[in-house]
Enzyme design. Sequence first.
Site, PDB file in Angstrom:
ATOM      1  N   GLU A  30      -5.045 -10.774  -0.645  1.00 22.13           N
ATOM      2  CA  GLU A  30      -6.063 -10.558   0.621  1.00 22.13           C
ATOM      3  C   GLU A  30      -7.517 -10.437   0.051  1.00 22.13           C
ATOM      4  O   GLU A  30      -8.342  -9.540   0.664  1.00 22.13           O
ATOM      5  CB  GLU A  30      -5.586  -9.131   1.144  1.00 22.13           C
ATOM      6  CG  GLU A  30      -4.299  -8.905   1.304  1.00 22.13           C
ATOM      7  CD  GLU A  30      -3.806  -7.816   2.026  1.00 22.13           C
ATOM      8  OE1 GLU A  30      -4.791  -6.846   2.385  1.00 22.13           O
ATOM      9  OE2 GLU A  30      -2.608  -7.344   2.108  1.00 22.13           O
ATOM     10  N   GLU A  88       0.830  -1.293   0.072  1.00 23.31           N
ATOM     11  CA  GLU A  88      -0.037   0.118  -0.162  1.00 23.31           C
ATOM     12  C   GLU A  88       0.914   1.201  -0.092  1.00 23.31           C
ATOM     13  O   GLU A  88       0.660   2.158   0.799  1.00 23.31           O
ATOM     14  CB  GLU A  88      -1.012   0.016   1.225  1.00 23.31           C
ATOM     15  CG  GLU A  88      -2.035  -1.214   1.097  1.00 23.31           C
ATOM     16  CD  GLU A  88      -2.932  -1.234   2.310  1.00 23.31           C
ATOM     17  OE1 GLU A  88      -2.764  -0.523   3.292  1.00 23.31           O
ATOM     18  OE2 GLU A  88      -3.721  -2.152   2.387  1.00 23.31           O
TER      19      GLU A  88
END
Length: 334
Positions: A256, A148
């Site tokens: 994820e 991220e």
Amino acid sequence: MLTLVASAYFPAAANADATALSLRGQAARAGILIGSGAINPDYLDEPQFARVLATQFNSLSPENELKWANSQPQQGAFDFTKLDRLVSFAKQHRMAVKGHGLISSCCNPPWLEQIQDPAQLRAAMTTHFKTLMTRYAGKMDRWDVATEIFSTFGGTGLEKNYFYRVLGPDYVAEAFRIAHAANPKAKLFLNESLVEYYPAKRQELYDLVADLVRRGVPISGVGLETHLTFSPPEPGVITDIVKSYKALGLQVAITEMDVHLTPLPNNGEYGNQAEIYGNIVNEALDAGVRDISFWGFTDKHAYTWVPGAKPLMFDEQYRPKPAFFATWTAVARH
């Protein structure tokens, strides 16, 4: 795109035993890694959690235990207790382990962020990466080096996180070089969220990765987190993403995945959730993805930002939901 409706394949799905069908078994036959992330080692104290994890998945990854604040909370003082427990469980059950994640915008201990000298930060990264990657060499086969790194919705470039502020925009390349030096045999991934939804962020990620490849930075692939909220990405988007990175010689993993829907009366949310799970897994596998992980597997231990959502494949009592059977069917097709 094929629509996979669980009840069409398994009329008795609501009454099925979680161990009657093995997602892991189907994945093994197809040469696919099928994993669960977000594994807090404390969850292994629940026999049913441990049983379903070992039965249904051939890979696991920690939740936050590898992140800097947990693995090296004080400078020079590493805590391997929980990571060792995960690795031991995986070895016992012949599972792969992914190292998630070496760098992220969160979870940095105060001592680290007090370092403002670039040379000192590089030295701290070298020690941190080498200590972890040496200890788990041959036990963790792939690593999320950075997670991220872009702003949430994209369009504004790299997030100005701690590493960016001290080392500048090339910190990502530096992190991959340091990780490669720590373990030259490890597969190294850049893990990012929401690129399936936002074209500007998708392009930013591609441009960065293509530049890393052009410069010879040792990167193995890209991880798509695939946190899905309310509706899936447009059909074909994942296919296009995978093709673009394959053209660079890189792998793509789903890292994820979960599906966050607002519950509807009469269990109406399950059917739509199942279709999303099935269609996304099917498209990813058709595109050549061979590494798919979910952000947990039971709603008992789910994290969601959508009030009341039940995002995972098993309910709170570890009963398989239609999403499990749709996923099983997608894997079985390959």
